[in-house]
Design a protein around this motif. Sequence first.
Motif, PDB file in Angstrom:
ATOM      1  N   VAL A   1       0.855  -1.188   0.000  1.00 13.35           N
ATOM      2  CA  VAL A   1       0.000   0.000   0.000  1.00 13.35           C
ATOM      3  C   VAL A   1       0.896   1.244   0.000  1.00 13.35           C
ATOM      4  O   VAL A   1       1.368   1.680   1.039  1.00 13.35           O
TER       5      VAL A   1
ATOM      6  N   LEU B   1      -1.178  -3.417 -16.141  1.00  6.04           N
ATOM      7  CA  LEU B   1      -1.511  -2.716 -14.899  1.00  6.04           C
ATOM      8  C   LEU B   1      -1.349  -1.201 -15.019  1.00  6.04           C
ATOM      9  O   LEU B   1      -2.026  -0.442 -14.338  1.00  6.04           O
TER      10      LEU B   1
ATOM     11  N   LEU C   1      -4.516  -0.178 -16.650  1.00  3.39           N
ATOM     12  CA  LEU C   1      -5.628  -0.256 -15.701  1.00  3.39           C
ATOM     13  C   LEU C   1      -5.552   0.844 -14.635  1.00  3.39           C
ATOM     14  O   LEU C   1      -6.461   0.988 -13.828  1.00  3.39           O
TER      15      LEU C   1
ATOM     16  N   ILE D   1      -3.433   0.960 -12.153  1.00  9.31           N
ATOM     17  CA  ILE D   1      -3.082   0.414 -10.841  1.00  9.31           C
ATOM     18  C   ILE D   1      -1.656   0.811 -10.450  1.00  9.31           C
ATOM     19  O   ILE D   1      -1.386   1.146  -9.299  1.00  9.31           O
TER      20      ILE D   1
ATOM     21  N   LEU E   1      -4.315   7.533   0.327  1.00 11.04           N
ATOM     22  CA  LEU E   1      -5.708   7.122   0.517  1.00 11.04           C
ATOM     23  C   LEU E   1      -6.535   7.344  -0.751  1.00 11.04           C
ATOM     24  O   LEU E   1      -7.308   6.478  -1.173  1.00 11.04           O
TER      25      LEU E   1
ATOM     26  N   TYR F   1      -6.050   4.704  -3.656  1.00  6.60           N
ATOM     27  CA  TYR F   1      -6.783   3.434  -3.554  1.00  6.60           C
ATOM     28  C   TYR F   1      -8.295   3.660  -3.563  1.00  6.60           C
ATOM     29  O   TYR F   1      -9.050   2.825  -4.053  1.00  6.60           O
ATOM     30  N   ARG F   2      -8.708   4.806  -3.022  1.00  8.81           N
ATOM     31  CA  ARG F   2     -10.144   5.133  -2.996  1.00  8.81           C
ATOM     32  C   ARG F   2     -10.724   5.151  -4.411  1.00  8.81           C
ATOM     33  O   ARG F   2     -11.885   4.836  -4.639  1.00  8.81           O
TER      34      ARG F   2
ATOM     35  N   ILE G   1      -9.846   3.320  -6.997  1.00  9.08           N
ATOM     36  CA  ILE G   1      -9.760   2.083  -7.794  1.00  9.08           C
ATOM     37  C   ILE G   1     -11.068   1.304  -7.762  1.00  9.08           C
ATOM     38  O   ILE G   1     -11.578   0.957  -6.700  1.00  9.08           O
ATOM     39  N   GLY G   2     -11.580   1.046  -8.944  1.00 10.07           N
ATOM     40  CA  GLY G   2     -12.836   0.319  -9.067  1.00 10.07           C
ATOM     41  C   GLY G   2     -13.443   0.626 -10.423  1.00 10.07           C
ATOM     42  O   GLY G   2     -13.173   1.672 -11.000  1.00 10.07           O
ATOM     43  N   ASN G   3     -14.212  -0.292 -10.914  1.00 11.15           N
ATOM     44  CA  ASN G   3     -14.814  -0.092 -12.234  1.00 11.15           C
ATOM     45  C   ASN G   3     -16.276  -0.506 -12.145  1.00 11.15           C
ATOM     46  O   ASN G   3     -16.612  -1.682 -12.180  1.00 11.15           O
ATOM     47  N   TYR G   4     -17.152   0.513 -11.989  1.00 14.61           N
ATOM     48  CA  TYR G   4     -18.565   0.227 -11.737  1.00 14.61           C
ATOM     49  C   TYR G   4     -19.388   1.394 -12.238  1.00 14.61           C
ATOM     50  O   TYR G   4     -18.848   2.459 -12.559  1.00 14.61           O
TER      51      TYR G   4
ATOM     52  N   ILE H   1     -10.435   2.850 -15.945  1.00 12.44           N
ATOM     53  CA  ILE H   1      -9.747   2.078 -16.964  1.00 12.44           C
ATOM     54  C   ILE H   1      -9.521   2.918 -18.211  1.00 12.44           C
ATOM     55  O   ILE H   1     -10.407   3.602 -18.670  1.00 12.44           O
TER      56      ILE H   1
END
Lengths: 335, 289
Positions: free
Chosen positions: A209, A254, A257, A259, A306, A309-310, A312-315, A327
Amino acid sequence: MGPELDFEKPILELQEKISELKKFMDEKGIDLSDELNHLQERLADLEKDTYGSMTPWERVRVARKLNRPTTLDYIPLLFTDFIECHGDRLYGDDPAIVAGIAKFHGRPVTVIGEQRGRDTKENIMRNFGSPHPEGYRKALRLMKQADKFHRPIITFIDTKGAFPGKAAEERGQSEAIARNLFEMSGLSVPVICVVIGEGASGGALAIGVGNHILMLENAWYSVISPEGAAALLWKDAGKAEEAAKTMKITGSDLKKLGIIDKLIPEVLGGAHHDPKKQAEFIDQALIESFEELSQLTADQVRNQRLAKYRAIGNYETVQENQTNQLIFSYSSDRQ
Amino acid sequence: MKDFFTKKKKYATVPSTKARQDVPEGIVRKCPKCKKIMYVKELSKHLFVCQSCGYHYPIGAHDRAEMLFDQDSYVEFDEKMVSLNPLRFPNYMNKLESDRKKTGLNEAVWTGKGTIEGFEAAVAIMDKGFRMGSMGSVVGEKITRLIEYADKNGIPVIIFSASGGARMQEGVLSLMQMAKTSGALKTFSENGGLYISIMTHPTTGGVSASFASLGDYNFAEPGALIGFAGRRIIEQTIGEELPDDFQTAEFLLKHGQLDQVIPRSELRTVLGQVLSIHVGGGAEEWDRN
Ligand SMILES: [Zn+2]
């Protein structure tokens, strides 16, 4: 060079041909330098082609080479005054994680890295680089110490994953990993993580992290090893090559993406061809990251990590018509 | 009813695994532990706990919410959030769609708020019926938003975990949800927030190695499977057979990983007590004196 992989065979054959020709020229005293130059050019082209277009699975296999440089190989090439610190003060010392204090270009840092063996004997001693709970807890102890003394932290990720063992479960490896994610989120000093070889599952993330995540070109990083993914998804560990592609585990994947922050180039053929030169590439990337992160206050360092990481997500939220599209190149295939 | 009797008869004469699965789930359930067959209606009165052996049936998020909250006290959050298939994983969207239909949930976790024994709380309930309760982008985001909501509104967080781990089809993004949720809990904790983790069957992999293990209080249901690595992989790796109670809630309690194992019938009462001890941050009563 260590054992060559199948896709490297043509290179090896050509190298042998060249050395034979040289030997022949020396023995017979005949000048065939035109022919030699021609072969050497062909070799350079072949190497460039082969190593420039490696498949994800080929990279995985390069990342696993026994002679690929490890944390302990890079430490003397990147730092001075390294003092190793052992033990978690709770149970024991885990040789699969190396930790200590050192200087990076004259400035104090804390260094933590996963450590596999460089031969069978060392691999057994270091549990093939798969940490136990005491390893994560040692890492955390050193990270909190770094926070106390305002020292930046550099971590090297190189593990096939947390150790699937009885003792590791008894001593709470879930809690140990979770605790590291929790506490690393609150550190006020810069944390730079470098994936140098393999990076699988919670075992990698437990020291991963960071404010910046850097990754070597032939390293891989995922939720699970390609073999594990193939076994879980298709009940067939033999489909690891396909999983390596589908799971998007390479540095370039990555990066796309969102990341990782930076892809560190490798010397031609892989880091093991020239560890010293490879360390220079890593050194350069670390300097760049430090320059960027040293502009931030302690609060900003923490918040940047913070926020990273907050995001990161694919929705998407159908109702609000909001999309979190982190992405960059893989568009969705909503059906 | 007619259907029930014919199926039951079939079971009685052909006691094979296949026939056992033919017991109509909607009307009766057969206890996997003591094999006793019970009416679902009767079971639901007892919170889906076997009255002869104490086995805790895994339950869906909707049933859990219904038995947890004070009557009509709860609302759901983010019920429209869906994954976008970041890796373009073949057939993933179809699988999500079929699990949405099967569970009536948009994803593997239900989130919302309500009151328990009169105390307000932000609650997440995972459902293993949806992709084995695995955590991908949506599960991570819903849980993170729930924690942020609780932080903003000064109420406790309670999370019921039930998960096979990280969602394979979202690869490294699933892994990163572990860091995202743990980061949210760190901020919440530093602001004095109370978080109660309740591990139910099963709590494994990336969920056990992130928010599930980070409670101010870590509780579990009796008999729940809790651990990081899978039993079969461990047996293969170390080359020995593991004890029967390995990775059960009781095993974790013995090894110092849990505060208590709480039977489902006592859960609301215990939660009420813990929440009452933490009213106003917990120290208010002392500060006043
Ligand atoms: Zn029973």
